[in-house]
Design a protein around this motif. Structure first.
Motif, short mmCIF file in Angstrom:
data_model
loop_
_atom_site.label_atom_id
_atom_site.label_comp_id
_atom_site.label_asym_id
_atom_site.label_seq_id
_atom_site.Cartn_x
_atom_site.Cartn_y
_atom_site.Cartn_z
N ILE A 269 51.13 43.53 6.68
CA ILE A 269 51.34 42.13 6.28
C ILE A 269 52.33 42.06 5.12
CG2 ILE A 269 49.34 42.11 4.68
CD1 ILE A 269 48.82 39.19 5.79
N GLU A 270 53.12 41.00 5.11
CA GLU A 270 53.98 40.70 3.95
C GLU A 270 53.17 39.80 3.02
OE1 GLU A 270 57.93 39.03 5.69
OE2 GLU A 270 56.54 39.28 7.34
N PRO A 271 52.90 40.21 1.79
CA PRO A 271 52.14 39.34 0.87
C PRO A 271 52.81 37.97 0.66
CG PRO A 271 52.14 41.57 0.04
CD PRO A 271 53.10 41.56 1.21
N GLY B 265 58.78 36.47 4.41
CA GLY B 265 60.17 36.09 4.14
C GLY B 265 60.81 35.36 5.31
N GLU B 266 61.31 36.13 6.29
CA GLU B 266 62.04 35.55 7.43
C GLU B 266 61.22 34.49 8.16
OE1 GLU B 266 64.59 38.45 6.31
OE2 GLU B 266 65.16 37.15 7.96
N GLY B 267 59.89 34.65 8.14
CA GLY B 267 59.01 33.75 8.89
C GLY B 267 58.83 32.39 8.25
N ALA C 92 62.44 48.14 0.51
CA ALA C 92 63.83 48.43 0.89
C ALA C 92 64.75 47.43 0.17
CB ALA C 92 64.05 48.40 2.39
N LYS C 93 65.04 46.34 0.79
CA LYS C 93 66.15 45.44 0.40
C LYS C 93 66.77 45.70 -0.98
CE LYS C 93 65.88 41.91 3.86
NZ LYS C 93 64.75 41.99 4.77
N PRO C 94 66.14 45.37 -2.10
CA PRO C 94 66.86 45.53 -3.38
C PRO C 94 66.83 46.95 -3.92
CG PRO C 94 64.71 44.56 -3.77
CD PRO C 94 64.81 44.78 -2.29
N PHE D 291 51.26 46.91 2.91
CA PHE D 291 51.95 45.72 2.42
C PHE D 291 53.45 45.94 2.58
CE2 PHE D 291 48.47 44.10 -0.75
CZ PHE D 291 47.71 43.69 0.33
N ASP D 292 54.05 45.14 3.44
CA ASP D 292 55.50 45.18 3.62
C ASP D 292 56.10 44.32 2.52
OD1 ASP D 292 58.13 44.69 4.28
OD2 ASP D 292 57.77 44.44 6.42
N GLU D 293 56.53 44.99 1.44
CA GLU D 293 57.16 44.29 0.32
C GLU D 293 58.67 44.53 0.33
OE1 GLU D 293 55.52 43.57 -3.36
OE2 GLU D 293 53.43 43.49 -2.69
N VAL D 294 59.21 44.70 1.52
CA VAL D 294 60.65 44.94 1.67
C VAL D 294 61.44 43.77 1.05
CG1 VAL D 294 62.52 45.06 3.38
CG2 VAL D 294 60.47 46.47 3.65
N GLN D 295 60.96 42.55 1.27
CA GLN D 295 61.67 41.38 0.73
C GLN D 295 61.02 40.84 -0.55
OE1 GLN D 295 63.49 37.13 2.35
NE2 GLN D 295 63.01 38.74 3.76
N CYS D 296 59.69 40.77 -0.57
CA CYS D 296 59.01 40.12 -1.71
C CYS D 296 58.77 41.07 -2.87
CB CYS D 296 57.71 39.46 -1.25
SG CYS D 296 56.46 40.61 -0.64
N SER E 152 55.33 36.96 11.03
CA SER E 152 55.75 38.22 10.39
C SER E 152 57.17 38.62 10.78
CB SER E 152 54.82 39.34 10.85
OG SER E 152 54.87 39.49 12.26
N PHE E 153 57.80 39.38 9.89
CA PHE E 153 59.04 40.09 10.21
C PHE E 153 58.94 41.48 9.60
CE2 PHE E 153 63.23 41.77 9.65
CZ PHE E 153 63.86 41.44 10.84
N HIS E 154 59.03 42.51 10.45
CA HIS E 154 58.91 43.87 9.93
C HIS E 154 60.08 44.76 10.33
CE1 HIS E 154 55.02 42.90 8.33
NE2 HIS E 154 54.56 42.53 9.50
N GLY E 155 61.08 44.21 11.04
CA GLY E 155 62.24 45.01 11.38
C GLY E 155 62.54 44.97 12.87
N ARG E 156 63.60 45.70 13.27
CA ARG E 156 64.16 45.55 14.61
C ARG E 156 64.09 46.82 15.46
NH1 ARG E 156 66.94 40.57 15.85
NH2 ARG E 156 67.60 39.61 13.91
N ASN F 228 65.97 54.82 4.74
CA ASN F 228 67.27 54.14 4.59
C ASN F 228 67.26 52.65 4.88
OD1 ASN F 228 68.71 56.89 4.41
ND2 ASN F 228 67.57 56.98 6.31
N SER F 229 66.11 52.10 5.23
CA SER F 229 66.05 50.67 5.55
C SER F 229 64.60 50.23 5.60
CB SER F 229 66.71 50.39 6.90
OG SER F 229 65.90 50.89 7.94
N GLY F 230 64.42 48.92 5.71
CA GLY F 230 63.08 48.36 5.78
C GLY F 230 62.38 48.69 7.09
N ALA F 231 63.10 48.56 8.20
CA ALA F 231 62.48 48.85 9.50
C ALA F 231 62.03 50.31 9.54
CB ALA F 231 63.48 48.57 10.62
N GLU F 232 62.88 51.17 9.00
CA GLU F 232 62.56 52.59 9.00
C GLU F 232 61.34 52.89 8.13
OE1 GLU F 232 64.98 56.42 8.00
OE2 GLU F 232 66.33 54.71 8.17
C1 PLP Z 1 64.46 42.64 6.04
C2 PLP Z 1 63.05 43.01 6.26
C3 PLP Z 1 62.68 44.15 7.00
C4 PLP Z 1 63.70 44.99 7.71
O1 PLP Z 1 64.56 45.63 6.84
P1 PLP Z 1 65.93 46.29 7.40
O2 PLP Z 1 66.47 47.01 6.20
O3 PLP Z 1 66.79 45.18 7.88
O4 PLP Z 1 65.52 47.21 8.50
C5 PLP Z 1 61.34 44.47 7.10
N1 PLP Z 1 60.41 43.72 6.50
C6 PLP Z 1 60.72 42.64 5.77
C7 PLP Z 1 59.63 41.86 5.12
C8 PLP Z 1 62.05 42.23 5.64
O5 PLP Z 1 62.35 41.13 4.95
#
Ligand code: PLP
Length: 390
Positions: free
Chosen positions: A185-187, A190-192, A247-249, A218-223, A132-136, A104-108
């Motif tokens: 790693i995020e290829p 994003g947030e960073g 996740a995101k989109p 590869f955390d492609e949640v944003q990219c 890096s940013f991988h969630g909360r 249900n989300s990127g962190a998950e």
């Molecule tokens: C936003 C983001 C997350 C976290 O996603 P959430 O849906 O807010 O939990 C994880 N990784 C990356 C690269 C993000 O941009």
């Protein structure tokens, strides 16, 4: 009977967000519309979520079709069609093979990927990178290089090392056959600060992960999902991970995450190893399938690349001519303007001129418009940024 509405008032919401600006009541294309009718050009897109823009006919049709079917949720105790079709669509886009887990989300998604890596590798530790940013959540936050986000919540998951991004020697040392379960790693970070990671570094991580028997994530949640002009950002590097997190989109604005898992890792997982009540339900999966299909169309991705190339040229020119801008970095429709000053006041000044952009770290302005944004709207937005930075 209609229940009388209480007036909108943020005081009942937990104060973990510093919300700013107007109350938004509607959206159309690349614009958000405020209560007083003012239109804002939106280069935030719900933090890189609203890839198809506001009031998208694709999403509207999918939502109505999903409602007509009468199923919003049935749980993962039973089979439903949309999730199975979405899994097939996503794994097909990776050239076949592999399996999908929906959450249900990127962190998950990242938390799940860490669990899968541990089960498969029979090891525990995680290596992540600076910026890096991988969630909360407790493991994803441990892999996130933001001391201010982490400090109040320690101890986080132990056994997580954050290595300088791009430092081959440090990564070589940190990733070991004895302990490392996962490298994440995020290829394109994003947030960073919107930082594309060099293909050679990703190739090194691939090689090292293979040598050490750990899972490359590869955390492609944003990219991911078209943001950089290809369905997966890593396609442009020629490096394939063991797991993708998305996740995101993915859900067209509905909460939706996914872990795409290689056959080898999938084979290490059995019923009961992981679960979520909501993940991949028929409503969200119906919408998600149409979002993914729309983005995966070659013409759609080609348009993102063309608009992105134009935007990149304009932003690089802005960086070259403005003393306040150090550098423009990005891929596709994911750009960062690194300033020689703090970015938040520029973001606020842009909002005063009805342009929404966001920060990525203290000194970077992040630009992530809907992927459907028109060239005219890009032009309009860049002009506002130029005025604000003049
Ligand atoms: C936003 C983001 C997350 C976290 O996603 P959430 O849906 O807010 O939990 C994880 N990784 C990356 C690269 C993000 O941009």
């Amino acid at each position: 009977m209609t229940i009388p509405a209480t007036s909108a008032d943020a005081t009942a919401l937990l104060g973990v967000y510093a919300r700013v600006g107007p109350l938004f009541v509607a959206g159309e294309g690349s614009e958000l519309i405020a209560e007083d009718g003012t239109r804002y050009l939106d280069f935030v897109a719900g933090i890189a979520v609203n890839a198809l823009g506001y009031n998208s006919p694709v999403i509207r049709d999918a939502v109505l079709r999903a409602l007509d079917a009468g199923l919003i949720h049935v749980s993962n105790l039973y089979r439903t069609e949309p999730g199975e079709r979405l899994a097939a669509e996503l794994t097909k886009s990776l050239g076949g093979g592999g399996q999908a887990f929906f959450c249900n989300s990127g962190a998950e998604a990242n938390e799940g990927a860490f669990k899968f890596a541990r089960k498969w590798s029979k090891k525990t530790d995680i290596v992540a990178f600076s910026g890096s940013f991988h969630g909360r959540l407790f493991a994803s936050l441990a892999a996130t290089d933001r001391p201010d986000y982490r400090r109040p919540f320690e101890p986080l998951l132990t056994g997580v090392q954050i290595v300088p991004l791009g430092d081959v020697e440090a990564a070589q040392h940190a990733i070991t056959a004895d302990r490392t379960a996962a490298v994440i790693i995020e290829p394109v970070q994003g947030e960073g600060g919107v930082r594309p990671v060099p293909a050679e570094f990703l190739a090194f991580l691939r090689e090292r992960s293979d040598a050490c028997g750990c899972a490359l994530i590869f955390d492609e949640v944003q990219c991911g999902l078209g943001r950089t002009g290809t369905l997966f950002a890593s396609e442009q590097t020629g490096v394939t991970p063991d797991m993708y997190t998305l996740a995101k989109p993915l859900g067209g604005g509905l909460p939706m995450g996914a872990i795409l898992v290689s056959d080898a890792i999938a084979a290490a997982l059995a019923p009961g190893d992981h679960a979520t009540t909501f993940g991949g339900g028929p409503f969200v999966a119906t919408v998600s399938l149409d979002v993914v299909r729309t983005i995966a169309e070659p013409e759609f991705l080609a348009a993102v690349r063309a608009k992105g190339a134009w935007l990149g040229d304009r932003l690089r020119r802005l960086a070259a001519t403005s003393a306040r801008v150090r550098e423009a970095r990005g891929r596709g429709l994911m750009w960062g303007l690194e300033l020689n000053e703090v970015a938040a006041p520029i973001v606020a000044a842009a909002r005063e001129r009805q342009l929404l952009v966001l920060t990525a770290g203290p000194s970077v302005i992040r630009i992530v418009p809907p992927l459907t944004v028109s060239r005219e709207d890009l032009e309009r937005g860049v002009t506002i940024l130029e005025e604000v930075l003049a």
